[in-house]
Design an enzyme around this catalytic site. Structure first.
Site, PDB file in Angstrom:
ATOM      1  N   SER A  57       0.046  57.404 -44.784  1.00 47.81           N
ATOM      2  CA  SER A  57       1.401  57.140 -44.292  1.00 47.81           C
ATOM      3  C   SER A  57       1.727  55.696 -44.643  1.00 47.81           C
ATOM      4  CB  SER A  57       1.470  57.367 -42.784  1.00 47.81           C
ATOM      5  OG  SER A  57       2.805  57.279 -42.341  1.00 47.81           O
ATOM      6  N   GLU A  58       2.821  55.475 -45.343  1.00 47.57           N
ATOM      7  CA  GLU A  58       3.016  54.173 -46.003  1.00 47.57           C
ATOM      8  C   GLU A  58       3.289  53.020 -45.055  1.00 47.57           C
ATOM      9  OE1 GLU A  58       4.982  56.848 -46.517  1.00 47.57           O
ATOM     10  OE2 GLU A  58       7.077  56.281 -46.771  1.00 47.57           O
ATOM     11  N   ASN A  59       3.491  53.300 -43.766  1.00 53.34           N
ATOM     12  CA  ASN A  59       3.600  52.184 -42.824  1.00 53.34           C
ATOM     13  C   ASN A  59       2.238  51.573 -42.503  1.00 53.34           C
ATOM     14  OD1 ASN A  59       3.155  54.702 -41.462  1.00 53.34           O
ATOM     15  ND2 ASN A  59       3.457  53.676 -39.521  1.00 53.34           N
TER      16      ASN A  59
END
Lengths: 218, 235, 235, 218
Positions: free
Chosen positions: D46-48
């Site tokens: 998840s790119e966060n």
């Protein structure tokens, strides 16, 4: 009389302000940590990835995984942080280190410095020195004013391969404290008992000195 | 999660695919935090023509220095090559090519390589031999040089602990170049002191997430000290 | 080490020096990991003409969104501005300037700003509106665009724990943009849930070393959740 | 018959190889996590800043500090890692993520994709999509073959502002699986009961199809 290595280090340590982050090169710069004035606190950054470098370890504290940039075994102070080389040079290159103190073979009136290579004689590599002179907020060069043959190390123009350009503003030698500005060395302090004439004689680059340059105070 | 089990049990498997003329990125600072067993294996398999990217080249007889003995190294990309007589000899004899790179630039070249940044500007080295032939551009009135990133065919890394997913933590200043090296190999091999179970490493305290790691091997380490200095000797 | 005590006890002191037309870098992702009290203080002091660098602009009535209410923001540099009606209105009315920046490029611009890298190349955005007017250069046959770094006059950061030297750790995914923001402020202010004694944080597990931090303040946090989704609702 | 959203997700999940790191966009891509085939393990990024994203939390596990890139509360699997946005996009931009699956408004025969902006109508921002299409090793676009007005989303040339150029190689729609190469869409599979003619009719860009395109297998 010319300062000893420890006296140079003492004078260097007077430059530090309370709360400064300081990176000290090998040799005389490292000694400065021993002479930080009363009431002043500095935190030492070692470019291999340690902020808050402490004293050398006792015999039973020696740990191969705990070294400084000079590859010496070392300890960390309470409140230290340890990080990667990329993060370490992010600090350095990004201007977060307040003072870097390093030695040099030559410095010139334009603030150029040569410290890492003597062609045909010595190639050890620049290590972190090029990053340090490019990134630190305040750079202090410590060296003897002249080499062992009496040749000045404060030149009109460096002759050796450079470490950095237009970056040196303050030099502390065994004879004097000098600022570099406007294409000249400006003499601000002399070692106790050392005359302006002697300093002038041993400074190859343009020197600007008042008649009443004060002596260093210890 | 068998598909994510990166643990290998032999050094042969750890460096499978390594061949002549490859570029190998190596973690470590001097002799601190170096993948001792992987280096020994490179010596053993005898590949030659290597380009080694590492801050240092070990010392005579230990660390990467042992790869010089059989002339396996064609080129070193390093910031500091002192303390190594064989190195100096091969360099002066023209048997070894050296690309001296400032330490911070070297660290950043590896980080950039791992992060898909092909090049970046830095003030470090401008106006010096390091800047020769490189593009110069001014930002806010200051000149910077363009430095290109590095990715190795292999990266060899030394970590303290890893789980079988390849999540790694480093111990004290043995971290140094290892986290960047881990990101900058087409194949990244990590030699560790201890293999732990997934979940033993706190997720937000992992230095190198397993996504960067292809193989993990448990090693045994001599951890030779380059400069043993103690408070007593100083006092 | 009194010279390194970064703790301040009032929000006035935390943001002393903040004035109109400054650039403020803010950590956080949506409403997760945002310095709630510092944002409230910016609203209270009423400075205007701000350029805010943050992945998002909060929501209506919470997070950075509250700075839109009195039109304190001149420009946003963000990757995503959805979920905010007031934002959309000011944008369409021409009251607010927005520089949309890909999320990874934004993160890297802040990291680069903190690390003294004035610019870097990335493939992200090439051939899109983001690449318009930017320098293009090929590396290994692929085109990349040049992106410049960002440094703010202030950086406002939310951490979990900090000691008085400014060493910080972040909790879970509330880390997000906070570590880069912390490096990219001329003055960096960190609002934390807990202040601990130096030494309580393990040195090699510190996310943000204190050298990047100028001020630390203990806050209280509402921690509003933007999208509460639970396993039950899913099943 | 056209696939449902879940059927598209099922077909997407067949693409994953064992040991793949996968980033799933919002919407249909996210559903793919529910249909990973037996014997195949993937790890979700998840790119966060989360590698090893888990299921949604139970009521008593909800934690405001634990969210995914869609800002939903989420959990982490055993063996997950959590890191900064810069490190997250180092993974993505550096080509370490094996698959990224994302939606689109339009894709064209040159592998261009438009997914983030409809001028005058919708500006939410590109979030991480531009980095994902620039960096991932394999990109799969999922979308309906045509919009609700029946207009094809597979074009000769994208009309909306682009997210990335020359980057899309595989598209999975409610009607078909297509490869993008050499300036054309190559039909490799059709949804059960959907004819090549229907797909051709709903594909505005150049389509290359054999006579005997197989049906998808579930």
């Amino acid at each position: 009389m010319a300062l000893t290595r420890d006296q140079i280090a003492m004078r260097v340590a007077q430059e530090f302000q309370d709360g400064s982050y300081v990176n000290l090169g090998i040799g005389i710069p490292t000694l400065a940590a021993n002479y930080v004035p009363e009431g002043i606190e500095v935190m030492l950054q070692s470019e291999n990835g340690l902020l808050g470098m402490g004293r050398y370890p006792d015999e039973d504290e020696v740990d191969a995984d705990m070294i400084n940039a000079g590859k010496e075994t070392v300890t960390a102070i309470t409140g230290a942080s340890i990080f990667s080389s990329a993060d370490s040079f992010a600090m350095i290159r990004g201007g977060h280190v307040d003072f870097t103190v390093l030695g040099a073979f030559e410095v010139d009136v334009n603030g150029n410095i040569a410290s890492w290579m003597i062609p045909g004689k010595l190639i050890k590599g620049m290590g972190g020195a090029m990053d340090l002179v490019a990134g630190a907020k305040n750079i202090i060069v410590t060296m003897t004013h002249a080499d062992k043959h009496g040749n000045s190390k404060l030149l009109g123009e460096c002759t050796l391969p450079l470490t950095g350009v237009n970056c040196i503003t303050r030099i502390i030698t065994d004879l004097a404290v000098l600022e570099v500005a406007d294409g000249a060395f400006h003499l601000t302090e002399r070692a106790p008992g050392v005359s302006v004439d002697e300093i002038r004689e041993k400074t190859a680059g343009k020197l600007i000195a008042a008649d009443d340059v004060p002596e260093m105070q210890f | 999660m068998s598909g994510f089990d990166k643990v290998v049990t032999s050094y042969e498997a750890a460096l499978e695919g390594l061949s002549d003329n490859m570029t190998v990125v190596a973690g470590g600072f001097g002799l601190c935090g170096i993948p001792e067993g992987l280096i020994a294996q490179i010596k053993k398999v005898g590949v030659t023509g290597l380009t080694i990217v590492s801050n240092n080249c070990g010392v005579d007889g230990f660390g990467l220095g042992i790869l010089l003995e059989d002339r396996q190294v064609k080129k070193m990309i390093s910031s500091y090559v002192g303390e190594n007589a064989l190195f100096e000899k091969q360099l002066l004899d023209g048997e070894l090519e050296v690309e001296l790179t400032p330490q911070g630039t070297l660290a950043e070249k590896l980080r950039a390589g791992g992060a898909g940044i092909p090049a970046f500007y830095t003030a470090t080295g401008y106006g010096t031999p390091v800047g020769e032939g490189k593009e110069v551009k001014e930002f806010n009135g200051r000149p910077y040089i363009l430095e290109e990133s590095i990715v190795g065919d292999f990266a060899i890394v030394k970590a303290w602990k890893a789980d079988r997913y390849g999540n790694c933590v480093y111990r004290h200043t043995a971290q140094n170049f290892n986290p960047m090296a881990a990101t900058a190999g087409k194949i990244t091999v990590v030699e560790v002191e201890e293999i732990v179970e997934p979940g033993e490493l706190e997720p937000s305290q992992i230095h190198t997430p397993g996504i960067f790691v292809n193989r993990v091997i448990k090693g045994t380490f001599e951890k030779r000290i380059e400069r043993r200095v103690t408070a007593k000797k100083e006092a």
